[in-house]
Design an enzyme around this catalytic site. Structure first.
Site, PDB file in Angstrom:
ATOM      1  N   SER A  51       0.839  -1.215   0.000  1.00  0.00           N
ATOM      2  CA  SER A  51       0.000   0.000   0.000  1.00  0.00           C
ATOM      3  C   SER A  51       0.870   1.260   0.000  1.00  0.00           C
ATOM      4  CB  SER A  51      -0.889   0.019   1.244  1.00  0.00           C
ATOM      5  OG  SER A  51      -1.828  -1.012   1.191  1.00  0.00           O
TER       6      SER A  51
ATOM      7  N   ARG B 131       1.520   4.324  -3.031  1.00  0.00           N
ATOM      8  CA  ARG B 131       1.303   5.741  -2.733  1.00  0.00           C
ATOM      9  C   ARG B 131       2.588   6.536  -2.909  1.00  0.00           C
ATOM     10  NH1 ARG B 131      -2.422   2.532  -0.558  1.00  0.00           N
ATOM     11  NH2 ARG B 131      -4.445   3.344   0.126  1.00  0.00           N
TER      12      ARG B 131
ATOM     13  N   GLY C 283      -5.879  -4.053  -7.825  1.00  0.00           N
ATOM     14  CA  GLY C 283      -7.029  -3.220  -7.494  1.00  0.00           C
ATOM     15  C   GLY C 283      -6.606  -1.871  -6.949  1.00  0.00           C
TER      16      GLY C 283
ATOM     17  N   ARG D  12     -13.717  -7.614 -10.646  1.00  0.00           N
ATOM     18  CA  ARG D  12     -13.911  -6.911  -9.365  1.00  0.00           C
ATOM     19  C   ARG D  12     -14.745  -5.639  -9.545  1.00  0.00           C
ATOM     20  NH1 ARG D  12      -8.348  -6.685  -6.212  1.00  0.00           N
ATOM     21  NH2 ARG D  12      -9.784  -6.090  -4.542  1.00  0.00           N
TER      22      ARG D  12
ATOM     23  N   SER E   6     -13.404   0.964   2.899  1.00  0.00           N
ATOM     24  CA  SER E   6     -12.407   0.738   1.855  1.00  0.00           C
ATOM     25  C   SER E   6     -11.418   1.886   1.780  1.00  0.00           C
ATOM     26  CB  SER E   6     -13.091   0.577   0.491  1.00  0.00           C
ATOM     27  OG  SER E   6     -12.130   0.685  -0.541  1.00  0.00           O
TER      28      SER E   6
ATOM     29  N   GLN F 136      -9.195   2.046  -0.427  1.00  0.00           N
ATOM     30  CA  GLN F 136      -9.018   2.378  -1.848  1.00  0.00           C
ATOM     31  C   GLN F 136     -10.031   3.419  -2.288  1.00  0.00           C
ATOM     32  OE1 GLN F 136      -9.143  -1.395  -3.858  1.00  0.00           O
ATOM     33  NE2 GLN F 136      -7.100  -1.976  -3.154  1.00  0.00           N
TER      34      GLN F 136
ATOM     35  N   ASP G 233      -6.641  -8.226   4.630  1.00  0.00           N
ATOM     36  CA  ASP G 233      -5.855  -9.052   3.697  1.00  0.00           C
ATOM     37  C   ASP G 233      -5.260 -10.293   4.366  1.00  0.00           C
ATOM     38  OD1 ASP G 233      -6.389  -7.280   1.643  1.00  0.00           O
ATOM     39  OD2 ASP G 233      -4.573  -6.112   1.983  1.00  0.00           O
TER      40      ASP G 233
ATOM     41  N   LYS H 117     -12.246  -9.597  -3.186  1.00  0.00           N
ATOM     42  CA  LYS H 117     -10.796  -9.379  -3.281  1.00  0.00           C
ATOM     43  C   LYS H 117     -10.286 -10.039  -4.575  1.00  0.00           C
ATOM     44  CE  LYS H 117     -10.457  -6.944   0.417  1.00  0.00           C
ATOM     45  NZ  LYS H 117     -10.101  -5.527   0.321  1.00  0.00           N
TER      46      LYS H 117
HETATM   47  C1  S3P Z   1      -5.617  -1.367   0.075  1.00  0.00           C
HETATM   48  C2  S3P Z   1      -6.853  -1.401   0.669  1.00  0.00           C
HETATM   49  C3  S3P Z   1      -7.600  -2.654   0.892  1.00  0.00           C
HETATM   50  C4  S3P Z   1      -6.710  -3.883   0.783  1.00  0.00           C
HETATM   51  C5  S3P Z   1      -5.820  -3.819  -0.419  1.00  0.00           C
HETATM   52  C6  S3P Z   1      -4.917  -2.591  -0.350  1.00  0.00           C
HETATM   53  C7  S3P Z   1      -4.957  -0.065  -0.122  1.00  0.00           C
HETATM   54  O1  S3P Z   1      -8.617  -2.769  -0.083  1.00  0.00           O
HETATM   55  O2  S3P Z   1      -7.479  -5.052   0.731  1.00  0.00           O
HETATM   56  O3  S3P Z   1      -5.004  -4.981  -0.502  1.00  0.00           O
HETATM   57  O4  S3P Z   1      -3.745  -0.033  -0.414  1.00  0.00           O
HETATM   58  O5  S3P Z   1      -5.636   0.965   0.016  1.00  0.00           O
HETATM   59  P1  S3P Z   1     -10.074  -2.092   0.112  1.00  0.00           P
HETATM   60  O6  S3P Z   1      -9.924  -0.621  -0.022  1.00  0.00           O
HETATM   61  O7  S3P Z   1     -10.907  -2.671  -1.007  1.00  0.00           O
HETATM   62  O8  S3P Z   1     -10.542  -2.519   1.464  1.00  0.00           O
END
Ligand code: S3P
Length: 444
Positions: free
Chosen positions: A28, A32, A100, A128, A173, A175, A325, A352
Site C-alpha cells: 500500500s 502511494r 485493485g 472486481r 475501503s 481504496q 488481507d 478481493k
Molecule cells: C488497500 C486497501 C484494501 C486492501 C488492499 C490494499 C490499499 O482494499 O485489501 O489490498 O492499499 O488501500 P479495500 O480498499 O478494497 O478494502
C-alpha cells in the site's frame, strides 16, 4: 531480483522455521510513494520499495502519464514528478495487471485531470467491482464508461475543474477513500471523506508528509478527512517499511509449526494494519515486539514469533478492516487451533483478488479441514495441532494470498499440498518461496 514464483508447487512439512526475515516493502505504501512522488514538483527518492508486479504496474502507469521513474543499481528509486494538475495524456490503455489498488487510486487521479485513460487488467481484476469508485468520482464530474456491472475495462475522462464533494464511505475501503482524496488534490476547494469505520490511513499520512493541507478529525459520524485542493506537493525522501500483510504468513507458519522461532524485521505496525497480530494473540500465539521505531512517518517494529499451541476464538468483527488481507493466513491458523474459530463480519473478502471466503473454504476442506461457510466468513474446526490431511492440489484463482496461505498449510499437512498456480505471488511477495526455503529448507 528473485526467481519468478513457479507455476505449480508442492509444499510438504519441512521441520521448524528458524532465522530472520527481511520483509519486502509495504505494498500500500509503495503504490502511494510512487503516485505522490509523481505529483510532486522535483525529484523524490524512495528506498525499500516493493518491487512486485502490482507496484510495477503503478510505476508504468505514472510513467505513461509523464513522470520519470528510474531504479538505481542500489535499489533506490528516483522519481521526477510532473506536479499536481500536470499529468499527461497516456498514449495507450493502462495495464493494471492484478492490482485493485493501482486501478482505484489512479482512477481518482485521472478523474480531476484534463486527460482520459482506459484501465484494463487480468481476469481477476476484470471481475472486481469498480462501482464503489465510479460513484463518487462521477459526482466530482468525471465521465466514466465501464464494462457491464461496473467492471474493467473502463474509461475515465477527467474534468477540470472537478467539483469538491463530501462523501461518506458506504463500504470500509481505503481504496475508495484514497481515490476520492487523490481526485481532491487537483480540485478547487475542500474535498471531504467520512469513514464510519477506520481503514488504513497511509494516504493521509503520506500526503501530509508531501506538504498537502490535510486535516483529520474524529467525529460522532466517524473520521472526517479533508484535503485542500490545488495542492502543491514537495518532493520527499521516503523509506518504505516492511509489509505486515507479508509478515502474516511467517507469523502463522512459525505459530503452527512446532519448534519454530522466527524474527521478522522492519514490520509496519500502523494500528490500521495490525489486526492479525491482535487476533493471533487472542489465540495464545507467542509474538513479541522489539525495537519499536518510526520509519517514513509509520510506526515500525521487529516481531519475534515462536511456536505456541493455538486456541480457537471468535474473531472480533471490528478487527476486520485492520486485517482484511490477512484472513487467508488466519484461516490456516484456525485450522490448527484447538476448538472452533468463528470469523464473521468479513464479507468484503468476497470481492478481493478472488472470493477469499469461497476459495479458502474449497482449499482447506479439500485438505481435510472441517468448516462451515457463511456469507461473511468461515467457522473452522481446528485440529488442536494435528496435521491436516493434504494430498491435494488446490486452485489459487489468480490470488497471491491464497497461494501463500495454502503453502503455509502445506507445512502442517500429512501429505503435500499442491498449488495449481503460484505465479500471482509475484504481485506482492516475489521472494516468498526463497524466504520459505531459507527459514525451513525442503527435505529431499
Ligand atoms: C488497500 C486497501 C484494501 C486492501 C488492499 C490494499 C490499499 O482494499 O485489501 O489490498 O492499499 O488501500 P479495500 O480498499 O478494497 O478494502
Amino acid at each position: 531480483m528473485h526467481p519468478a514464483p513457479p507455476l505449480s508447487v508442492q509444499i510438504a512439512p519441512r521441520g521448524p522455521l528458524t532465522g530472520d526475515v527481511t520483509l519486502p516493502g509495504d505494498k500500500s505504501i509503495s503504490h502511494r510513494a510512487l503516485m505522490f512522488a509523481s505529483l510532486a514538483v522535483g525529484r523524490s527518492t524512495i528506498t525499500g520499495l516493493l518491487e512486485g508486479e502490482d507496484v510495477l504496474a503503478t510505476a508504468a502507469a505514472m510513467r505513461a502519464m509523464g513522470a520519470t521513474i528510474e531504479r538505481g543499481d542500489d535499489g533506490t528509486w528516483r522519481v521526477d514528478g510532473v506536479g499536481v494538475g500536470g499529468l499527461l495524456q497516456p498514449a495507450g490503455a493502462l495495464d493494471m495487471g492484478n492490482s485493485g489498488t493501482s486501478t482505484r487510486l489512479l482512477m481518482g487521479l485521472v478523474a480531476s485531470h484534463a486527460i482520459h485513460a482506459t484501465f484494463a487488467g487480468d481476469a481477476s481484476l476484470s471481475g472486481r467491482p469498480m462501482g464503489r469508485v465510479i460513484e463518487p468520482l462521477a459526482a466530482m464530474g468525471a465521465d466514466i464508461t465501464a464494462s457491464p456491472g461496473g467492471r474493467l475495462p473502463l474509461m475515465v475522462r477527467g474534468l477540470v475543474p472537478a467539483v469538491p464533494i463530501e462523501y461518506t464511505l458506504p463500504v470500509a475501503s481505503a481504496q475508495v477513500k484514497s481515490a476520492v482524496l487523490l481526485a481532491g488534490l487537483n480540485t478547487p476547494g475542500i474535498t471531504r471523506v467520512i469513514e464510519p469505520v477506520p481503514t488504513r490511513d497511509h494516504s493521509e499520512r503520506m500526503l501530509a508528509g508531501f506538504g498537502a493541507r490535510i486535516e483529520v478529525e474524529e467525529t460522532a459520524a466517524g473520521r472526517v478527512i479533508a484535503v485542500h485542493g490545488e495542492a502543491e506537493l514537495q518532493p520527499q525522501t521516503i523509506a518504505v517499511p516492511g509489509d505486515p500483510s507479508s509478515a502474516a504468513f511467517w507469523l502463522v507458519a512459525a505459530s503452527i509449526v512446532p519448534g519454530s522461532h522466527v524474527t521478522i524485521r522492519n514490520a509496519c505496525m500502523n494500528p490500521t494494519r495490525t489486526g492479525l497480530i491482535a487476533a493471533l494473540r487472542l489465540m495464545d500465539a507467542d509474538i513479541a515486539e522489539t525495537n519499536a521505531r518510526s520509519v517514513g512517518g509509520e510506526p515500525v517494529a521487529d516481531l519475534v514469533v515462536r511456536h505456541a499451541p493455538l486456541t480457537a476464538i471468535e474473531v472480533p468483527p471490528d478487527l476486520a478492516p485492520s486485517m482484511i488481507d490477512e484472513y487467508p493466513a488466519l484461516f490456516v491458523a484456525a485450522a490448527m487451533a484447538e476448538g472452533v474459530t468463528v470469523a464473521r463480519g468479513a464479507h468484503e473478502l468476497r470481492v478481493k483478488e478472488s472470493d477469499r471466503i469461497a476459495t479458502m473454504a474449497a482449499a482447506l476442506s479439500a485438505a481435510g479441514v472441517t468448516l462451515t461457510e457463511h456469507y461473511d466468513g468461515l467457522s473452522i474446526t481446528g485440529s488442536g495441532g494435528a496435521p491436516m490431511t493434504g494430498g491435494v492440489q488446490i486452485a489459487s484463482k489468480l490470488d497471491h494470498r491464497i497461494a501463500m496461505a495454502m503453502a503455509v498449510a502445506g507445512l502442517v499437512a500429512t501429505d503435500a499440498i499442491g498449488i495449481d498456480d503460484a505465479r500471482p505471488v509475484a504481485t506482492s511477495y516475489p521472494a516468498f518461496f526463497t524466504t520459505l526455503d531459507a527459514l525451513a529448507p525442503p527435505r529431499d
